[in-house]
Design an enzyme around this catalytic site. Sequence first.
Site, PDB file in Angstrom:
ATOM      1  CG  HIS A 193      -2.066   0.925   1.098  1.00 53.41           C
ATOM      2  ND1 HIS A 193      -1.996   2.268   1.393  1.00 53.41           N
ATOM      3  CD2 HIS A 193      -3.327   0.696   0.648  1.00 53.41           C
ATOM      4  CE1 HIS A 193      -3.177   2.817   1.138  1.00 53.41           C
ATOM      5  NE2 HIS A 193      -3.991   1.894   0.680  1.00 53.41           N
ATOM      6  CG  ASP A 209      -8.273  -4.222  -3.313  1.00 56.44           C
ATOM      7  OD1 ASP A 209      -9.499  -4.031  -3.244  1.00 56.44           O
ATOM      8  OD2 ASP A 209      -7.472  -3.372  -3.708  1.00 56.44           O
TER       9      ASP A 209
END
Length: 381
Positions: A267, A318
């Site tokens: 991320h 996700d």
Amino acid sequence: MTGAPPSPTPKPEVRSGLVGVISHRSSISSIIGATLTYRGINIDELTENGTFEEIVHLLWEGSLPRQPELDALKAELQSAFPLPGAVIDSLRTFPQDADPMRVLQAGMSILGMHDPDAASNAPADNRRKAARATAQLTALTCAYHRVRKGNDPVDPSPALGFAGNFFLQLNGREPDAIETEAIDKALILHADHELNAATFSGRVPSSTLSDLHSALASAIGTLKGPLHGGANRAVMEALEEIGSVDKVEAWLEQKLAAKEKIMGFGHRVYKHGDPRAKHLKLMSKKLGELTGQPHWYAISETLEALVTAGKDFPPNVDFYSASTYYCLGLPPDLYTPLFACSRAAGWIAHLFEQYADNALIRPRALYTGPTEAHWVPIDQR
Ligand code: ACO
């Protein structure tokens, strides 16, 4: 003449990917370390206690709704679900194998053409458009899925909340309590996330005073990419490719050797864990057991252990949403659309903020092309 010498022109600094650039002040959501809050409330508390409609009110109005406010918002969203007939007709003209994210992007533009307040950016008009666009994005996702399968769209039920109506309009049957809970939690967890790529790309058109539907179409197109919201679908493709727990290690070694990204990990902001992932991990496990398909969770858990042992890329939002949605019976190409249906609430909160305190977003580029070039007649090139 005396006086201080002119200060030297500062050397321009290019921040590729705008890494670390703070472009806005915002009071909607914050990421501090591994903590995500909406309007100051920790996402963990919101996920454990809230419903999506309460989160929509929190994001748009800045506070949790009192009961009459919640009832009014629910009724407003409920009455906004039905799509104009012309929009459903348009869906029937799209290819049956169109990427649903393309359909949502095109559909949002078409909805803008039919919205009675389309041309106005006045706050009251934008607030009305916000409810319509949020409900209709869900209706659009579900209607396209049904139409591409040769089925008719299904009407929402006033007896169900937003999450239940997502499920009903998609599947043509009411969800059970666990299915409702899973969709509601997923909607809450994805509803906002500070200035991510899609939110930024929604703010850009609104900074030119373009309209809300155009800004949402821009955000949807940005969310679609596999480095952003499109990763959840890519995770499911990876899990299917791996197939079983005993094949995870060899699969991972091969991907890392080929220097491929492992979807659902890493991320830009969270370097030590995405606080949303743990909720989806729990749901993935629970739904896998309940639906008799625990292997998706088992493969995911094994992959997580191996990836995080070798590299500092914790799973992001996700990763476990893929196996969660699979167990809910969602086709993989609807994973990112479900993300969009939720994130519309956050995008809209950011658009309200942008319109209320606007500055045209227009960065500069450091020119690296030729400087002394001249026109060459066509017969001499
Ligand atoms: N798998 C393998 N390597 C990775 C991964 C990953 N998932 N994530 C980062 N890296 C590596 C990069 O290859 C890079 O290595 P290098 O320095 O040797 O070149 C280094 O870590 C830094 O990665 P960047 O991609 O430059 O960092 P950035 O902050 O731009 O990346 C991103 C963030 C794009 C999310 C990245 O982690 C990634 O591509 N992850 C996979 C896709 C994904 O899951 N996206 C969803 C993110 S959550 C969301 O948007 C909703």
